[in-house]
Design an enzyme around this catalytic site. Structure first.
Site, PDB file in Angstrom:
ATOM      1  CE  LYS A 122       4.607 -13.647  17.902  1.00 27.68           C
ATOM      2  NZ  LYS A 122       5.318 -14.663  16.829  1.00 27.68           N
ATOM      3  CD  GLN A 157       4.096 -17.537  14.872  1.00 32.24           C
ATOM      4  OE1 GLN A 157       4.141 -16.247  14.917  1.00 32.24           O
ATOM      5  NE2 GLN A 157       5.017 -18.181  15.735  1.00 32.24           N
ATOM      6  CG  ASP A 204       9.281 -12.371  13.240  1.00 31.63           C
ATOM      7  OD1 ASP A 204       9.085 -12.318  14.486  1.00 31.63           O
ATOM      8  OD2 ASP A 204       8.334 -13.204  12.583  1.00 31.63           O
TER       9      ASP A 204
END
Ligand code: GUN
Length: 291
Positions: free
Chosen positions: A52, A96, A119
């Site tokens: 990412k 994450q 997200d």
């Protein structure tokens, strides 16, 4: 049988975003920034977070990886998130998952500013998604929708069967494809391991496999002409590979592919799209926060 090339589509999207970033730079503007928070040393999570950040760098976005010890307290983690909530250089924040057991995942997600929730995991983002408001769509489902669109696969009125009910993929993709909107308007069934999965997968025009079980979907579970979207990223032992493992999907590709009209490979299907959509959401967050 047509292979859906997610790697190519993701690279096209990244190129589009790079052009936009270059324009911001030449106009003397700030660039979009992403803060990625990684707790502990889960090897798959490390790979994802590094990819990412690398993708950000390649298109000119700013990024930082906050690597935190696996025994960090929940309060200290929330303090770190609050720091990025208030920091004007970072427009997107991601934590994450999964997190270590002693940390309450939902408390952590709740602490991310909704405006920076790239997200799309915050309950407010989820609620907006369900009722069809504009919001950050979670990256993997957004990537699936984008692939179906770019390959002109008709989904209006089609029966989409989702296998798996996670908060990250199963639930949001079902809600997105159900909306009375462009690139949606499907009939959606969600099934899972508590029942007879095959009974439902046989009825699918479009099958989305997001269960996390390697090679779970076999040829006898699908109908001729089905479109297969394989979300699985499973490491299985492979002594012939230098790494000792290989990555396979939730669909037994060799077995199933002769029956399909379209299929996403693993790797190179949905995976690269997740990162492309994360970049897109980061740009969206930037535009909302700086305008
Ligand atoms: N873990 C697995 N997929 C994801 C994702 O898309 N975002 C985050 N933050 N964690 C994940």
């Amino acid at each position: 049988m047509k292979i859906i090339d997610g790697k190519k589509v993701a690279s096209d999207i990244r190129a589009e975003l790079k052009v936009i970033t270059e324009k911001l730079i030449s106009d003397g503007k700030k660039v979009p920034g992403l803060a990625a928070i990684l707790v502990g040393d889960n090897p798959a999570s490390q790979v994802y977070v590094n990819s990412k950040a690398k993708a950000c760098g390649e298109i000119g976005f700013k990024s930082v990886i906050e690597k935190l010890d696996s025994n960090i307290s929940q309060t200290a983690l929330i303090d770190k998130i609050k720091f990025y909530n208030e920091n004007d250089d970072y427009h997107g924040i991601l934590v994450q998952l999964p997190l270590p057991k002693h940390i309450d995942e939902s408390e952590i997600i709740n602490s991310i500013s909704v405006n920076k929730d790239v997200d799309g995991f915050h309950p407010v983002s989820v609620g907006n998604l369900v009722i069809g408001n504009k919001t950050f769509a979670p990256c993997t489902p957004a990537g699936i929708q984008e692939l179906l669109k770019r390959y002109s696969i008709e989904i209006k009125g089609k029966h989409v069967v989702v296998v798996g009910r996670s908060n990250i993929v199963g639930k949001p993709i079902a809600n997105m494809l159900l909306q009375k909107k462009e690139n949606a308007n499907s009939i959606v069934t969600v099934c899972h391991s508590a029942g007879d999965v095959k009974k439902f997968t046989k009825q699918a025009d479009i099958l989305i496999a997001a269960i996390g079980v390697p090679n779970f979907i076999k040829a006898d579970m699908v109908s001729e002409g089905v479109v297969i979207i394989d979300v699985g990223i499973n490491r299985i032992e492979d002594s012939s590979s230098a790494k000792g493992y290989k990555i396979v999907g939730d669909v037994d590709y060799e077995d199933v592919s002769p029956k399909v009209s379209f299929i996403t490979p693993v790797p190179g299907g949905v995976g690269p799209m997740t990162i492309a959509m994360l970049l897109k959401n980061t740009l969206l967050a930037y535009q909302k926060l700086t305008n």
